[in-house]
Each structure stands twice: as structure tokens, then as C-alpha cells.
Design a protein around this motif. Structure first.
Motif, short mmCIF file in Angstrom:
data_model
loop_
_atom_site.label_atom_id
_atom_site.label_comp_id
_atom_site.label_asym_id
_atom_site.label_seq_id
_atom_site.Cartn_x
_atom_site.Cartn_y
_atom_site.Cartn_z
N LEU A 147 1.97 0.95 1.71
CA LEU A 147 2.72 1.00 0.45
C LEU A 147 3.45 2.33 0.39
CD1 LEU A 147 0.47 -0.40 -2.43
CD2 LEU A 147 2.74 -1.18 -1.77
N GLU A 148 4.72 2.30 0.59
CA GLU A 148 5.51 3.53 0.57
C GLU A 148 5.90 3.82 -0.87
OE1 GLU A 148 8.64 3.11 3.44
OE2 GLU A 148 7.22 2.51 5.00
N GLN A 149 5.05 4.56 -1.57
CA GLN A 149 5.20 4.72 -3.01
C GLN A 149 6.51 5.38 -3.42
OE1 GLN A 149 1.78 6.19 -4.98
NE2 GLN A 149 0.44 4.66 -4.10
N HIS A 150 7.06 6.22 -2.58
CA HIS A 150 8.30 6.90 -2.94
C HIS A 150 9.49 5.95 -3.02
CE1 HIS A 150 8.28 6.80 1.44
NE2 HIS A 150 9.59 6.84 1.38
N THR A 151 9.36 4.72 -2.53
CA THR A 151 10.47 3.76 -2.53
C THR A 151 10.51 2.89 -3.78
OG1 THR A 151 9.19 2.07 -1.36
CG2 THR A 151 10.43 3.63 0.00
N PHE A 152 9.51 2.96 -4.63
CA PHE A 152 9.47 2.09 -5.81
C PHE A 152 10.42 2.60 -6.88
CE2 PHE A 152 4.81 1.69 -4.52
CZ PHE A 152 5.10 0.66 -3.65
N LYS A 153 11.26 1.67 -7.38
CA LYS A 153 12.15 2.00 -8.48
C LYS A 153 11.56 1.53 -9.81
CE LYS A 153 16.23 1.94 -5.64
NZ LYS A 153 16.41 1.04 -4.53
N GLY A 154 10.46 0.85 -9.73
CA GLY A 154 9.81 0.34 -10.93
C GLY A 154 8.68 -0.58 -10.55
N SER A 155 8.04 -1.14 -11.57
CA SER A 155 6.86 -1.96 -11.32
C SER A 155 7.19 -3.23 -10.54
CB SER A 155 6.16 -2.30 -12.63
OG SER A 155 7.02 -3.01 -13.49
N ASN A 156 8.39 -3.80 -10.75
CA ASN A 156 8.73 -5.02 -9.99
C ASN A 156 8.76 -4.75 -8.50
OD1 ASN A 156 8.90 -6.65 -12.23
ND2 ASN A 156 11.11 -6.40 -12.45
N ASP A 157 9.34 -3.62 -8.09
CA ASP A 157 9.35 -3.25 -6.66
C ASP A 157 7.92 -3.08 -6.14
OD1 ASP A 157 12.09 -3.23 -6.57
OD2 ASP A 157 12.29 -1.05 -6.55
N PHE A 158 7.10 -2.43 -6.93
CA PHE A 158 5.72 -2.19 -6.54
C PHE A 158 4.98 -3.51 -6.33
CE2 PHE A 158 1.30 -2.00 -8.04
CZ PHE A 158 0.77 -1.20 -7.05
#
Length: 174
Positions: free
Chosen positions: A137-148
Motif C-alpha cells: 500500500l503506497e500511502q503517499h499515492t492516495f488522493k482520498g479514501s476512494n483511492d485507498f
């Protein structure tokens, strides 16, 4: 005889089970965090050495009742024959509600094996949780909860194909 030897001989299938919380927040082993509702999911999983993985996700806190339901669901599609689920001694695995199911599961060729206390390193699913949280899980790439949620779902659906762990065990490799 060990469970792994029995599995190698084809007598049983061994699955390792556990629950974890996967969150958008950075993972720190021990740290203060502000109150609130961090974005994340609770996951209960069952994994064997062949990467046969069954994941159950919920936003609720995982309790004994949910785990009983997850195991019952697993049994609907589980391979035929004797199955063993290896668990730690979490309170949700040792509750009266959980232990009341043991005889019923045994009639369905499912047995629960509890690890010794303070031995989570013997549960291979702990390695899976660590890989998901700290590597995949590359956390720095999330733009929001949907991406996560999409990234986590993608990983959970592709355990054993895109996402694999090399489990080295002298008993299994002979």
C-alpha cells in the motif's frame, strides 16, 4: 507429527487466520494519535502456504460473532477434506461465543489450533499484514479514501497472483 508434515502428506489443509486494521494513517508501532475516526478497514483473513487467501473486510470492530460468521462463510467454499485454522490467543478467538462453535466445526472437518502465547511470528498471515501495510500500500499515492479502498481491495483480490510471499520452510521444501 507436525501440522506442516501432515499437510505435506496431503492429510490436511492448514490455514493461518488473524485480523488486522488497515488504515490510511501512517503506521507507527507505538505513538499518540488524535481522537477521531481514521479512514480504514478491519480485515480478517485466512491464508495457506499455497497463497489460497480468503479476506473479509468490515468497517465495524471485529468481534467473535463476526469471526464465527467469516469462518462459516469460508467453510461454504473451502476445499474438501480436513482443514486446520491456526489462530493466536486473541480474546475474540477465546471467547465463549467462539469456543461454542468448535464442536460444530469439527463435524464439518474444521479444527482450530491455537498458537502458544507470545508467538505471533509462527502465524504466516502476520507477514502478509506487514507486507500490505508497509510495502504494497503506497500511502503517499492516495488522493482520498476512494483511492485507498480501491488499492486495498486490489491487493486483497490479488494475493497469490500479483502479490506473493516466498514462504521458506524446510519441512515444506523437501
Amino acid at each position: 507429527m507436525s501440522l506442516l508434515w501432515l499437510e505435506k502428506q496431503g492429510y490436511i489443509k492448514v490455514y493461518y487466520g488473524d485480523a488486522t486494521r488497515v488504515s490510511m494513517n501512517s503506521y507507527l508501532p507505538s505513538a499518540w494519535q488524535p481522537k477521531g475516526k481514521p479512514i480504514g478497514l478491519n480485515v480478517f483473513g485466512l491464508l495457506n502456504h499455497d497463497h489460497d487467501f480468503h479476506a473479509y473486510t468490515t468497517k465495524q470492530s471485529i468481534n467473535s460473532g463476526l469471526i464465527v460468521g467469516f469462518i462459516d462463510d469460508f467453510l461454504k467454499n473451502a476445499p474438501k477434506g480436513i482443514k486446520v485454522i491456526v489462530l493466536d490467543n486473541a480474546p475474540t478467538h477465546r471467547s465463549e461465543e467462539f469456543e461454542d462453535q468448535l464442536q460444530r466445526w469439527q463435524k464439518q472437518d474444521l479444527f482450530i489450533f491455537f498458537l502458544p502465547r507470545y508467538a505471533p511470528h509462527l502465524n504466516i498471515i502476520e507477514t502478509l499484514w506487514r507486507k500490505i501495510k508497509y510495502e504494497w500500500l503506497e500511502q503517499h499515492t492516495f488522493k482520498g479514501s476512494n483511492d485507498f479502498f480501491k488499492a486495498l481491495e486490489f491487493i486483497l483480490l490479488h494475493i497469490g497472483t500479483i502479490f506473493k510471499i516466498n514462504f521458506v520452510n524446510p519441512i515444506l521444501s523437501k
